[in-house]
Design an enzyme around this catalytic site. Structure first.
Site, short mmCIF file in Angstrom:
data_model
loop_
_atom_site.label_atom_id
_atom_site.label_comp_id
_atom_site.label_asym_id
_atom_site.label_seq_id
_atom_site.Cartn_x
_atom_site.Cartn_y
_atom_site.Cartn_z
N ASP A 20 0.84 -1.21 0.00
CA ASP A 20 0.00 0.00 0.00
C ASP A 20 0.87 1.26 0.00
O ASP A 20 1.98 1.26 0.53
CB ASP A 20 -0.92 -0.02 1.23
N GLY A 21 0.33 2.32 -0.60
CA GLY A 21 0.99 3.63 -0.54
C GLY A 21 1.51 4.13 -1.89
O GLY A 21 2.18 5.16 -1.93
N TRP A 25 2.75 8.04 -2.54
CA TRP A 25 4.14 8.23 -2.98
C TRP A 25 4.17 9.18 -4.17
O TRP A 25 4.99 10.10 -4.23
CB TRP A 25 4.74 6.87 -3.34
N HIS A 37 2.01 3.67 -9.18
CA HIS A 37 1.79 2.24 -9.46
C HIS A 37 2.95 1.66 -10.28
O HIS A 37 3.35 0.51 -10.07
CB HIS A 37 0.45 2.03 -10.18
N GLU A 67 -12.35 -4.96 -3.72
CA GLU A 67 -12.93 -3.63 -3.50
C GLU A 67 -12.28 -2.57 -4.41
O GLU A 67 -12.83 -1.49 -4.60
CB GLU A 67 -12.76 -3.20 -2.04
N ARG A 71 -12.47 1.98 -7.62
CA ARG A 71 -11.67 3.16 -7.99
C ARG A 71 -12.09 3.65 -9.38
O ARG A 71 -12.76 2.93 -10.12
CB ARG A 71 -10.19 2.76 -7.99
N LEU A 131 11.25 -20.23 -4.79
CA LEU A 131 10.27 -19.34 -4.18
C LEU A 131 8.91 -19.42 -4.90
O LEU A 131 8.85 -19.38 -6.12
CB LEU A 131 10.81 -17.90 -4.26
N ARG A 188 2.27 -4.84 6.12
CA ARG A 188 1.53 -3.83 5.36
C ARG A 188 2.35 -2.56 5.34
O ARG A 188 2.72 -2.03 6.38
CB ARG A 188 0.15 -3.55 5.96
C1 IPE Z 1 -5.32 -2.76 -0.02
O1 IPE Z 1 -5.02 -1.42 -0.24
C2 IPE Z 1 -5.36 -3.51 -1.31
C3 IPE Z 1 -4.08 -3.66 -2.00
C4 IPE Z 1 -2.92 -3.26 -1.59
C5 IPE Z 1 -4.16 -4.33 -3.26
P1 IPE Z 1 -6.16 -0.32 -0.34
O2 IPE Z 1 -5.47 0.98 -0.50
O3 IPE Z 1 -7.16 -0.68 -1.38
O4 IPE Z 1 -6.85 -0.42 1.09
P2 IPE Z 1 -7.83 0.58 1.86
O5 IPE Z 1 -8.91 0.96 0.89
O6 IPE Z 1 -7.02 1.77 2.25
O7 IPE Z 1 -8.32 -0.18 3.04
C1 IPE Z 2 -1.65 0.26 -3.31
O1 IPE Z 2 -1.45 1.63 -3.38
C2 IPE Z 2 -1.93 -0.33 -4.67
C3 IPE Z 2 -3.29 -0.84 -4.82
C4 IPE Z 2 -4.24 -0.78 -3.94
C5 IPE Z 2 -3.60 -1.44 -6.09
P1 IPE Z 2 -2.66 2.65 -3.31
O2 IPE Z 2 -3.09 2.96 -4.69
O3 IPE Z 2 -3.74 2.18 -2.41
O4 IPE Z 2 -1.92 3.91 -2.67
P2 IPE Z 2 -2.52 4.94 -1.63
O5 IPE Z 2 -3.06 4.17 -0.47
O6 IPE Z 2 -3.59 5.71 -2.36
O7 IPE Z 2 -1.35 5.80 -1.26
MG MG Z 3 -4.13 2.44 -0.44
#
Ligand code: IPE
Ligand code: IPE
Ligand code: MG
Length: 247
Positions: A20-21, A25, A37, A67, A71, A131, A188
């Protein structure tokens, strides 16, 4: 120079990561989320390599949740394109490294081409013994439990079994990852402290580790911080500390 992970008394067999993030970033750099991404995909390469070097058996990566369809359509499209491109570009290299690739989640919702790439990657690497890299895409922990219950119900109906005969082991056997050791370490990135419908059943006794590092910045050193923290945990599985073998 000996790498520090050589000194960890115990390593996890299976690491599961919520990557996540990416969006934040990019936003911090004034870039579009897409750039985050793309950078996140590079991070996947680095972490797969690091897990390979450290002799980890299984790495499960949450790439797209059930979920995430909510987006904007353009972001969903980009994520699926990046997934397809990574499979096309990286499968041969993974195969050279004796890595086995597979996907968990409901792939029937994906474009036909992407389903083909997934099948090809899985088939090419199916016999590899190094792996295991498991990509969770259109995956949700609740979906997984429901599909497992459906399988178990079908078997029970055809075998005329009673509901009382159902055991946790029966359900576990129908869940994704049932042929692999359960995750030992959950990581995470991105600072949030939640599961977001990742592996629900499978994480029952997994050690949880949360990092503020945004996924595109997550590198081998950050993995080692998590491995170090893991090696200091005592896993009791319900027993008393003194009942657990000292390491
Ligand atoms: C969780 O991240 C799903 C993945 C990393 C693929 P999200 O960014 O979608 O999670 P929430 O919405 O903040 O809970
Ligand atoms: C995780 O990064 C990638 C996916 C959920 C596919 P995010 O896209 O959720 O990044 P943030 O949470 O918006 O920073
Ligand atoms: Mg996220």
């Amino acid at each position: 120079m000996t790498e520090k992970w050589h000194d960890f008394p115990v390593l996890p067999r299976h690491i599961a990561i919520v990557m996540d993030g990416n969006g934040r970033w990019a936003q911090h750099r004034g870039l579009p989320r897409a750039a985050g991404h793309r950078a996140g995909a590079q991070s996947v390469r680095r972490v797969v390599q690091a897990c390979h070097e450290r002799g980890i058996e299984v790495l499960t990566l949450f790439a797209f949740s059930s979920e995430n369809w909510q987006r904007p359509a353009s972001e969903v499209r980009l994520l699926l394109e990046l997934f397809a491109a990574a499979l096309r570009k990286e499968t041969d290299r993974a195969h050279e490294y004796n890595i086995r690739l597979r996907m968990i989640g409901d792939r029937s919702a994906f474009p036909r081409k992407l389903q083909q790439y997934i099948r090809r990657s899985e088939a090419l690497t199916a016999e590899n013994t190094g792996l295991n890299v498991v990509i969770a895409a259109n995956y949700g922990g609740r979906w997984d439990i429901v599909q497992a219950v459906q399988q178990v119900l079908e078997q029970a109906q055809s075998a005329k079994l009673d509901a009382e005969a159902l055991t946790p082991e029966d359900l576990a056997a129908a869940l994704s990852l049932s042929d692999l050791p359960e995750p030992d370490l959950f990581i995470r990135t991105g600072g949030e402290q939640r599961i977001s419908n990742f592996l629900l059943w499978q994480l029952a006794y997994t050690e949880l580790y949360f990092s503020d590092c945004l996924w595109p910045e997550f590198a081998a050193d950050d993995l080692d911080l998590a491995l170090d923290a893991y090696s200091k945990r005592q896993r009791r599985f319900g027993r008393l500390a003194e009942q657990v073998d000292s390491r």
